[in-house]
Design a protein around this motif. Structure first.
Motif, PDB file in Angstrom:
ATOM      1  N   ALA A   7      -1.901  -2.511  -6.649  1.00 51.82           N
ATOM      2  CA  ALA A   7      -0.658  -2.835  -5.952  1.00 51.82           C
ATOM      3  C   ALA A   7       0.290  -3.596  -6.880  1.00 51.82           C
ATOM      4  O   ALA A   7       1.494  -3.326  -6.926  1.00 51.82           O
ATOM      5  N   GLY A   8      -0.261  -4.539  -7.644  1.00 52.08           N
ATOM      6  CA  GLY A   8       0.563  -5.307  -8.567  1.00 52.08           C
ATOM      7  C   GLY A   8       1.130  -4.447  -9.683  1.00 52.08           C
ATOM      8  O   GLY A   8       2.267  -4.650 -10.127  1.00 52.08           O
ATOM      9  N   LEU A   9       0.359  -3.466 -10.138  1.00 57.65           N
ATOM     10  CA  LEU A   9       0.810  -2.607 -11.226  1.00 57.65           C
ATOM     11  C   LEU A   9       1.993  -1.738 -10.808  1.00 57.65           C
ATOM     12  O   LEU A   9       2.960  -1.584 -11.557  1.00 57.65           O
ATOM     13  N   TYR A  10       1.937  -1.167  -9.597  1.00 52.47           N
ATOM     14  CA  TYR A  10       2.967  -0.230  -9.174  1.00 52.47           C
ATOM     15  C   TYR A  10       4.089  -0.876  -8.357  1.00 52.47           C
ATOM     16  O   TYR A  10       5.124  -0.255  -8.138  1.00 52.47           O
ATOM     17  N   GLY A  11       3.868  -2.098  -7.897  1.00 54.28           N
ATOM     18  CA  GLY A  11       4.933  -2.797  -7.187  1.00 54.28           C
ATOM     19  C   GLY A  11       5.005  -2.537  -5.697  1.00 54.28           C
ATOM     20  O   GLY A  11       5.928  -3.011  -5.025  1.00 54.28           O
ATOM     21  N   TYR A  12       4.047  -1.797  -5.145  1.00 51.95           N
ATOM     22  CA  TYR A  12       3.985  -1.567  -3.703  1.00 51.95           C
ATOM     23  C   TYR A  12       3.039  -2.582  -3.076  1.00 51.95           C
ATOM     24  O   TYR A  12       2.112  -3.082  -3.728  1.00 51.95           O
TER      25      TYR A  12
END
Length: 202
Positions: free
Chosen positions: A38-43
């Motif tokens: 989630a942190g990597l893709y921003g969702y």
């Protein structure tokens, strides 16, 4: 025992520092993600559950991605480096390793994602730097020689060859010792200079 097993799995999945996702193979819907992904893709994790895995691929790559999911794999499979899109529209390059499992009776692909964007940028910069260095070496009017700590010649430019040929008719060969090109009087002074350089003095 079943509850204990599920708790261990949940802990391993959710607390894993590597970005992980479970994706249904039939429709590419996202079943679960951990905080790292989630942190990597921003969702948010809830947002992930409303989108499909194709949302991360550039539109021209989505058909190929669907075909990859249709192919069955055995064991872990390295999909290589792929271009993905984050929520804010920025592009990243990710290295993906997948493993097919059955989850709740459904064929699911477990995906481990590693962001290699900065690594690729660093490699590109290094290649540009090396290309610039080579250009300078080949066009400069200064003789350059690269040597190891034992003063063995490892590389040289054409001006170094020209200089040596003009001075003592000796062909500059990789593997020579630079000390071969100095007089008995000049060699001790050069070795002193080399020692200073190896100790950090320019």
């Amino acid at each position: 025992a079943l509850r204990s097993s599920e708790q261990k799995y949940k802990l391993l999945f959710e607390s894993n520092p590597q970005p992980l996702a479970m994706i249904a193979r039939d429709d590419l819907s996202i079943i679960a993600v951990n905080n790292a992904l989630a942190g990597l893709y921003g969702y948010s994790r809830d947002e992930f559950l409303t989108i499909k895995a194709t949302a991360f691929s550039p539109e021209k790559d989505r058909e190929a991605q669907i075909k990859v999911f249709q192919n069955e794999i055995s064991g872990s499979n390295d999909l290589g480096i792929i271009k993905h899109i984050r929520k804010d529209g920025s592009l990243i390059f990710v290295h993906i390793i997948v493993h097919d499992i059955i989850f709740a009776g459904r064929p699911v692909r477990l995906s481990l994602t590693t962001d290699v964007t900065e690594k690729l940028k660093a490699e590109e910069q290094l290649q540009k730097s090396e290309a610039n260095f080579s250009t300078i070496m080949d066009t400069t009017d200064t003789a350059y020689v690269l040597m190891d700590k034992e003063l063995n010649v490892m590389a040289f430019n054409q001006m170094a060859v020209k200089f040596v040929n003009n001075q003592d008719k000796h062909h500059n060969v990789k593997g020579d010792q630079l000390t071969d090109y100095f007089t008995k009087e000049g060699l001790p002074q050069f070795i002193d200079y080399a020692d200073e350089v190896l100790n950090g003095k320019n």
